[in-house]
Design a protein around this motif. Structure first.
Motif, short mmCIF file in Angstrom:
data_model
loop_
_atom_site.label_atom_id
_atom_site.label_comp_id
_atom_site.label_asym_id
_atom_site.label_seq_id
_atom_site.Cartn_x
_atom_site.Cartn_y
_atom_site.Cartn_z
N SER A 176 -26.13 83.91 24.44
CA SER A 176 -26.39 84.28 25.41
C SER A 176 -26.57 83.41 26.63
N ILE A 177 -25.62 82.21 26.00
CA ILE A 177 -24.90 81.83 27.22
C ILE A 177 -23.86 81.71 27.92
N ASP A 178 -23.28 82.85 26.99
CA ASP A 178 -21.67 82.92 26.93
C ASP A 178 -21.45 84.11 28.33
N ARG A 179 -22.02 84.18 29.44
CA ARG A 179 -22.29 84.67 30.55
C ARG A 179 -21.17 85.81 30.74
N HIS A 180 -19.85 84.93 31.21
CA HIS A 180 -18.69 85.38 30.88
C HIS A 180 -17.57 86.27 29.87
N TYR B 68 -23.74 75.47 14.88
CA TYR B 68 -24.18 76.73 14.15
C TYR B 68 -25.52 76.84 15.11
N GLY B 69 -25.03 76.83 17.02
CA GLY B 69 -26.02 77.71 17.32
C GLY B 69 -25.82 79.17 17.72
N PRO B 70 -26.04 80.07 18.37
CA PRO B 70 -25.65 80.68 18.84
C PRO B 70 -24.46 81.63 17.96
N ILE C 134 -18.39 84.18 14.68
CA ILE C 134 -18.19 84.37 15.88
C ILE C 134 -18.97 82.55 16.60
N HIS C 135 -18.07 81.80 16.88
CA HIS C 135 -19.01 80.40 16.30
C HIS C 135 -19.41 80.68 17.84
N GLY C 136 -19.42 81.14 19.54
CA GLY C 136 -20.37 81.16 20.35
C GLY C 136 -20.19 80.11 21.40
N VAL C 137 -20.12 78.57 20.49
CA VAL C 137 -20.32 78.16 21.59
C VAL C 137 -19.41 76.36 21.20
N PHE D 51 -29.23 82.80 19.88
CA PHE D 51 -29.47 82.12 21.17
C PHE D 51 -29.22 79.80 20.95
N CYS D 52 -28.95 79.67 21.64
CA CYS D 52 -28.91 78.27 21.27
C CYS D 52 -30.13 77.59 20.29
N GLY D 53 -30.08 76.84 19.59
CA GLY D 53 -31.07 75.99 19.47
C GLY D 53 -31.96 74.86 20.21
N THR D 54 -31.65 74.44 21.05
CA THR D 54 -32.06 73.93 22.58
C THR D 54 -32.93 73.88 22.93
#
Length: 472
Positions: A272-276, A255-257, A237-240, A469-472
Motif C-alpha cells: 500500500s505504501i509503494d505508490r509508484h 516481512y512487512g507488506p 515480492i518483498h514490498g519494501v 500493509f506495513c506492520g507499523t
C-alpha cells in the motif's frame, strides 16, 4: 522457574553509539500463541512452561544473560535518505551460537518505544506478527535464506492504528540485524572509526574470508544476487526493499507488506505504501543493484586510494545484473527441468512467462502443474501453450530426472495472500486453528498434501487481496 538461553553476546561490545541499551516495556497479560520448538532446539533452548515463555518473549521478564538493546541505523526509504532510523519497536535480547559456531540474534518485535521510535508506540498488532511468523517459516521451508520466527505472544493490550487491534510480540531470529542502513548511518556522519569497527565486525561475523572492503562488497553482492533470484523464482515480492531492510548476511528480513503473486504479471505490486511501483516484482533485481551501490559508497572511505576504490566498486556494482541473470537462469531452468540451463534456454523460459502473463496463469500452480504434466489447464490460449510445450518437450526429452528436479523446485504450497488474510481475521476473532494449519502445511511445501488442496487454490474474485500493509 525461568528459561535458560545460552547467550553469547558480541554486538553490545561495539561502541555505545551503535545502540541504546534498554529494557522492554512490560505488557498487561502475555499469552503464548506459538513457540518454534525445532528452532529452539537448534540453539540449545529447552521449552519451558507456556507462562514462562509468554513472560520472556513478551519482554516482561529478561532471561539471564540477555543484553537488551535497540540498534541504530539509517536508510534510503523509497529512494529518499533518512539519516537516522533504528529499532523503533524492536529490541535485541542477545545472541546465541549454534553447535556449528554460527551466531544468531534473538530479537523482540513490538517490545515498546525506543529512542528511535520517531513518535510511534513501539508496538505491533497481531496481524503483522502472525504474517511474519507464517511467511518467514514458509520461506525457510522453501529453502530461501531468511530470518526465522521463534515465538509469538499476545500482549492482552490493544494497539491503536485506524482502530483498536489486539497487540502481540514476535521473537525473530536472524544471522544478524546488520543492514546496509547500518553502514549508511556512520558513513553519513563521517564517523570513520565506527565505520571501520562495523566493517571489521561484519567480516568476522558473516564473511571471515573477506579482508578488504572490495572483498566484503563482492561477498554481499553475491549473496544478494542469489537471494533476489530465489525470490523471483517463487513469485515473491518483498514490498519494501529499502536499504534499511537489506541485510548484510544475505537473508530476507522484514516481512512487512510482502506478498506472493497469484496470476503472473511482472509489474505486480501489493504494498500500500509503494505508490509508484518502485518495488514491483520485476523491479526487485534493479533495486538490489541500487542498494548495493549505496553500500559501496559507504565502503569507499575505508580505502586508501578512494578514487581507485570508486572505479573498482563501480565495476563490481555494474557486474551485479549479470550475476542476477545467471542465478535467475539457473533457478528458472530448474523450474522447467533443466539442470544446466544455458543462454539458449533463456528464450524458452521467458516465452513461458510471457504466455503466463497473457493468460493470467497462476505462477505457482502453473510450474507445479508442469511437473505433473497438467499445465495446459492453466491457460486459456491452449494452442499457444501447445506450441510452447512442443519446444519444451524437445528440449528436456534427453534430460535425466527432469520431473524429479521440477518437483523439488516448484512448490505445491506458498503462503497465499488471501489465506494469510483469512488466518489473521480468524486469529483476531480468537481462532488460531488456521494459523497452526498454515504452519503445518507450509512446512512441507514441495510435498503433495491432498488434505490441504484448498490451500493451492487461487483466490475467488471476492477473496483477492489488492493491497498489503506495513506492520507499523
Amino acid at each position: 522457574m525461568t528459561l535458560t538461553i545460552p547467550f553469547s553476546n558480541s554486538y553490545g561490545k561495539l561502541p555505545p553509539r551503535f545502540f541504546t541499551r534498554q529494557a522492554a516495556t512490560p505488557v498487561a497479560a502475555p499469552e503464548l500463541i506459538a513457540f518454534n520448538d525445532a528452532l529452539a532446539a537448534r540453539f540449545g533452548i529447552a521449552r519451558g512452561p507456556d507462562d514462562v515463555l509468554a513472560r520472556i518473549f513478551s519482554g516482561n521478564e529478561a532471561p539471564d544473560g540477555a543484553d537488551p538493546l535497540a540498534q541504530v541505523y539509517a536508510g534510503h526509504q523509497f529512494g529518499g535518505f533518512s539519516p537516522q532510523l533504528g529499532d523503533g519497536r524492536a529490541l535485541l535480547l542477545g545472541e546465541v551460537e549454534a553447535p556449528d559456531g554460527t551466531r544468531f540474534d534473538i530479537q523482540l518485535k513490538g517490545a515498546g518505544r525506543t529512542p528511535y521510535s520517531r513518535g510511534g508506540d513501539g508496538r505491533a498488532w497481531l496481524g503483522p506478527v502472525l504474517r511474519e511468523y507464517v511467511v518467514s517459516e514458509a520461506m525457510a521451508a522453501l529453502g530461501v535464506p531468511t530470518t526465522r520466527a521463534l515465538a509469538a505472544v499476545a500482549t492482552g493490550e490493544p494497539v491503536f492504528r485506524e482502530t483498536a487491534l489486539p497487540g502481540a510480540v514476535l521473537t525473530r531470529v536472524a544471522s544478524s540485524h546488520i543492514r546496509v542502513g547500518t553502514f549508511q548511518f556512520f558513513a553519513a556522519r563521517r564517523d570513520f572509526e565506527a565505520l571501520k569497527a562495523l566493517f571489521d565486525y561484519t567480516c568476522a561475523r558473516h564473511y571471515p574470508d573477506a579482508r578488504t572492503p572490495d572483498e566484503l562488497l563482492t561477498a554481499v553482492i553475491d549473496a544478494q544476487a542469489s537471494l533476489v533470484a530465489h525470490w523471483l523464482s517463487l513469485g515473491f515480492i518483498h514490498g519494501v526493499m529499502n536499504t534499511d531492510n537489506t541485510a548484510l548476511s544475505g537473508e530476507t528480513i522484514d516481512y512487512g507488506p510482502c506478498a506472493f503473486i497469484d496470476d503472473y504479471h511482472p509489474q505486480t505490486v501489493f504494498s500500500s505504501i509503494d505508490r509508484h511501483g518502485r518495488y514491483a516484482y520485476d523491479n526487485q533485481a534493479d533495486v538490489i543493484v541500487w542498494n548495493m551501490a549505496q553500500l559501496a559508497t559507504c565502503l569507499v572511505p575505508l580505502c586508501n586510494d578512494q578514487d581507485e576504490a570508486v572505479e573498482r566498486f563501480t565495476a563490481a556494482v555494474h557486474a551485479m545484473p549479470g550475476k542476477i541473470e545467471a542465478q535467475w537462469l539457473a533457478r528458472f531452468g530448474a523450474k522447467v527441468g533443466l539442470s544446466n540451463a544455458n543462454e539458449d534456454d533463456r528464450a524458452l523460459i521467458s516465452d513461458l512467462l510471457d504466455l503466463m502473463a497473457r493468460n493470467g496463469a497462476d505462477f505457482t500452480n502453473t510450474f507445479r502443474a508442469l511437473a505433473h504434466g497438467t499445465a495446459r489447464d492453466q491457460f486459456t490460449d491452449r494452442p499457444a501453450y501447445d506450441a510452447w510445450h512442443s519446444r519444451w518437450q524437445a528440449r528436456i526429452e534427453s534430460v535425466p530426472d527432469a520431473q524429479s528436479r521440477m518437483m523439488q523446485t516448484n512448490p505445491a504450497f506458498i503462503p497465499r495472500n488471501h489465506r494469510v488474510e483469512e488466518m489473521i481475521q480468524a486469529a483476531v476473532a480468537g481462532d488460531f486453528a488456521p494459523f497452526h494449519r498454515l504452519l503445518q502445511v507450509l512446512g512441507a511445501p514441495y510435498t503433495d498434501q491432498p488434505g490441504a488442496a484448498d490451500l493451492t487454490r487461487q483466490p475467488a474474485p471476492g477473496e483477492r487481496v489488492q493491497q498489503t500493509f506495513c506492520g507499523t
